[in-house]
Design a protein around this motif. Structure first.
Motif, PDB file in Angstrom:
ATOM      1  N   UNK A   1       0.802  -1.218   0.000  1.00  0.00           N
ATOM      2  CA  UNK A   1       0.000   0.000   0.000  1.00  0.00           C
ATOM      3  C   UNK A   1       0.841   1.277   0.000  1.00  0.00           C
ATOM      4  N   UNK A   2       2.090   1.204  -0.405  1.00  0.00           N
ATOM      5  CA  UNK A   2       2.968   2.377  -0.385  1.00  0.00           C
ATOM      6  C   UNK A   2       2.497   3.411  -1.408  1.00  0.00           C
ATOM      7  N   UNK A   3       2.475   4.663  -0.966  1.00  0.00           N
ATOM      8  CA  UNK A   3       2.101   5.735  -1.882  1.00  0.00           C
ATOM      9  C   UNK A   3       3.358   6.348  -2.503  1.00  0.00           C
ATOM     10  N   UNK A   4       3.170   7.369  -3.328  1.00  0.00           N
ATOM     11  CA  UNK A   4       4.274   7.999  -4.051  1.00  0.00           C
ATOM     12  C   UNK A   4       5.350   8.509  -3.091  1.00  0.00           C
ATOM     13  N   UNK A   5       4.934   9.182  -2.029  1.00  0.00           N
ATOM     14  CA  UNK A   5       5.885   9.750  -1.084  1.00  0.00           C
ATOM     15  C   UNK A   5       6.705   8.649  -0.396  1.00  0.00           C
ATOM     16  N   UNK A   6       6.041   7.573  -0.005  1.00  0.00           N
ATOM     17  CA  UNK A   6       6.739   6.472   0.663  1.00  0.00           C
ATOM     18  C   UNK A   6       7.730   5.795  -0.277  1.00  0.00           C
ATOM     19  N   UNK A   7       7.363   5.646  -1.541  1.00  0.00           N
ATOM     20  CA  UNK A   7       8.262   5.029  -2.512  1.00  0.00           C
ATOM     21  C   UNK A   7       9.493   5.902  -2.723  1.00  0.00           C
ATOM     22  N   UNK A   8       9.290   7.207  -2.874  1.00  0.00           N
ATOM     23  CA  UNK A   8      10.425   8.113  -3.099  1.00  0.00           C
ATOM     24  C   UNK A   8      11.339   8.185  -1.876  1.00  0.00           C
ATOM     25  N   UNK A   9      10.758   8.195  -0.679  1.00  0.00           N
ATOM     26  CA  UNK A   9      11.581   8.206   0.533  1.00  0.00           C
ATOM     27  C   UNK A   9      12.380   6.906   0.671  1.00  0.00           C
ATOM     28  N   UNK A  10      11.733   5.799   0.381  1.00  0.00           N
ATOM     29  CA  UNK A  10      12.432   4.510   0.448  1.00  0.00           C
ATOM     30  C   UNK A  10      13.544   4.452  -0.588  1.00  0.00           C
ATOM     31  N   UNK A  11      13.293   4.993  -1.774  1.00  0.00           N
ATOM     32  CA  UNK A  11      14.323   5.017  -2.817  1.00  0.00           C
ATOM     33  C   UNK A  11      15.531   5.832  -2.369  1.00  0.00           C
ATOM     34  N   UNK A  12      15.288   7.001  -1.803  1.00  0.00           N
ATOM     35  CA  UNK A  12      16.401   7.838  -1.312  1.00  0.00           C
ATOM     36  C   UNK A  12      17.196   7.109  -0.233  1.00  0.00           C
ATOM     37  N   UNK A  13      16.492   6.440   0.658  1.00  0.00           N
ATOM     38  CA  UNK A  13      17.146   5.715   1.741  1.00  0.00           C
ATOM     39  C   UNK A  13      18.002   4.567   1.200  1.00  0.00           C
ATOM     40  N   UNK A  14      17.461   3.803   0.253  1.00  0.00           N
ATOM     41  CA  UNK A  14      18.196   2.662  -0.310  1.00  0.00           C
ATOM     42  C   UNK A  14      19.391   3.147  -1.118  1.00  0.00           C
ATOM     43  N   UNK A  15      19.202   4.182  -1.942  1.00  0.00           N
ATOM     44  CA  UNK A  15      20.312   4.690  -2.756  1.00  0.00           C
ATOM     45  C   UNK A  15      21.409   5.256  -1.865  1.00  0.00           C
ATOM     46  N   UNK A  16      21.041   5.912  -0.791  1.00  0.00           N
ATOM     47  CA  UNK A  16      22.065   6.428   0.122  1.00  0.00           C
ATOM     48  C   UNK A  16      22.877   5.289   0.732  1.00  0.00           C
ATOM     49  N   UNK A  17      22.246   4.141   0.935  1.00  0.00           N
ATOM     50  CA  UNK A  17      22.923   2.999   1.523  1.00  0.00           C
ATOM     51  C   UNK A  17      23.792   2.250   0.517  1.00  0.00           C
ATOM     52  N   UNK A  18      23.355   2.143  -0.739  1.00  0.00           N
ATOM     53  CA  UNK A  18      24.062   1.315  -1.716  1.00  0.00           C
ATOM     54  C   UNK A  18      24.853   2.131  -2.744  1.00  0.00           C
ATOM     55  N   UNK A  19      24.961   3.424  -2.554  1.00  0.00           N
ATOM     56  CA  UNK A  19      25.678   4.269  -3.516  1.00  0.00           C
ATOM     57  C   UNK A  19      27.156   3.867  -3.579  1.00  0.00           C
ATOM     58  N   UNK A  20      27.766   3.917  -4.766  1.00  0.00           N
ATOM     59  CA  UNK A  20      29.184   3.534  -4.894  1.00  0.00           C
ATOM     60  C   UNK A  20      30.125   4.360  -4.015  1.00  0.00           C
ATOM     61  N   UNK A  21      29.778   5.599  -3.741  1.00  0.00           N
ATOM     62  CA  UNK A  21      30.621   6.421  -2.868  1.00  0.00           C
ATOM     63  C   UNK A  21      30.602   5.933  -1.422  1.00  0.00           C
ATOM     64  N   UNK A  22      29.621   5.115  -1.085  1.00  0.00           N
ATOM     65  CA  UNK A  22      29.510   4.578   0.280  1.00  0.00           C
ATOM     66  C   UNK A  22      29.754   3.083   0.341  1.00  0.00           C
ATOM     67  N   UNK A  23      30.420   2.561  -0.675  1.00  0.00           N
ATOM     68  CA  UNK A  23      30.785   1.152  -0.646  1.00  0.00           C
ATOM     69  C   UNK A  23      29.853   0.230  -1.403  1.00  0.00           C
ATOM     70  N   UNK A  24      28.805   0.775  -1.992  1.00  0.00           N
ATOM     71  CA  UNK A  24      27.895  -0.051  -2.778  1.00  0.00           C
ATOM     72  C   UNK A  24      28.373  -0.164  -4.215  1.00  0.00           C
ATOM     73  N   UNK A  25      27.498  -0.630  -5.077  1.00  0.00           N
ATOM     74  CA  UNK A  25      27.839  -0.764  -6.493  1.00  0.00           C
ATOM     75  C   UNK A  25      26.816  -0.014  -7.330  1.00  0.00           C
ATOM     76  N   UNK A  26      27.224   0.318  -8.540  1.00  0.00           N
ATOM     77  CA  UNK A  26      26.297   1.005  -9.434  1.00  0.00           C
ATOM     78  C   UNK A  26      25.159   0.079  -9.848  1.00  0.00           C
ATOM     79  N   UNK A  27      25.409  -1.218  -9.851  1.00  0.00           N
ATOM     80  CA  UNK A  27      24.346  -2.181 -10.179  1.00  0.00           C
ATOM     81  C   UNK A  27      23.224  -2.109  -9.148  1.00  0.00           C
ATOM     82  N   UNK A  28      23.580  -1.957  -7.883  1.00  0.00           N
ATOM     83  CA  UNK A  28      22.560  -1.851  -6.836  1.00  0.00           C
ATOM     84  C   UNK A  28      21.756  -0.559  -6.983  1.00  0.00           C
ATOM     85  N   UNK A  29      22.428   0.523  -7.389  1.00  0.00           N
ATOM     86  CA  UNK A  29      21.727   1.783  -7.608  1.00  0.00           C
ATOM     87  C   UNK A  29      20.769   1.644  -8.786  1.00  0.00           C
TER      88      UNK A  29
END
Length: 98
Positions: A49-77
């Motif tokens: 039941x996630x709405x637009x705002x929840x999806x965008x917030x979750x996306x920002x949170x996940x990208x911040x965690x898996x970003x290549x500058x923070x040890x993640x990979x571009x594939x995860x982004x």
């Protein structure tokens, strides 16, 4: 035994070259829309039941965690971006504001 392994490798490469897929790709069941949506929700860790705002917030949170500058990979982004796009495309159009 070596001949069988070499022959199997050559057949696999020929299949990949001729059809664009590895032989074992034909053994997997095709992805359905429901499995894609389920995978996208699990990537972004949102509920059904996630709405637009929840999806965008979750996306920002996940990208911040898996970003290549923070040890993640571009594939995860890319996976997170695809999940966001898929889930946002499935939302109703009315009231869609950024």
């Amino acid at each position: 035994m070596i001949r069988v392994i070499v022959l199997a490798a050559l057949v696999s490469l020929a299949c990949r070259w001729a059809f664009g897929k590895w032989p074992w790709d034909y053994l997997r069941p095709p992805r359905t829309q429901a499995t894609e949506l389920s995978r996208a929700r699990s990537v972004l860790e949102v509920g059904v039941d996630a709405d637009r705002r929840a999806i965008l917030e979750a996306h920002r949170r996940v990208v911040a965690r898996v970003h290549p500058d923070r040890g993640g990979t571009s594939e995860e982004v890319h996976r997170a971006n695809e999940a966001r796009d898929l889930l946002l495309s499935r939302l109703p159009e009315d009231g869609a504001t950024q």
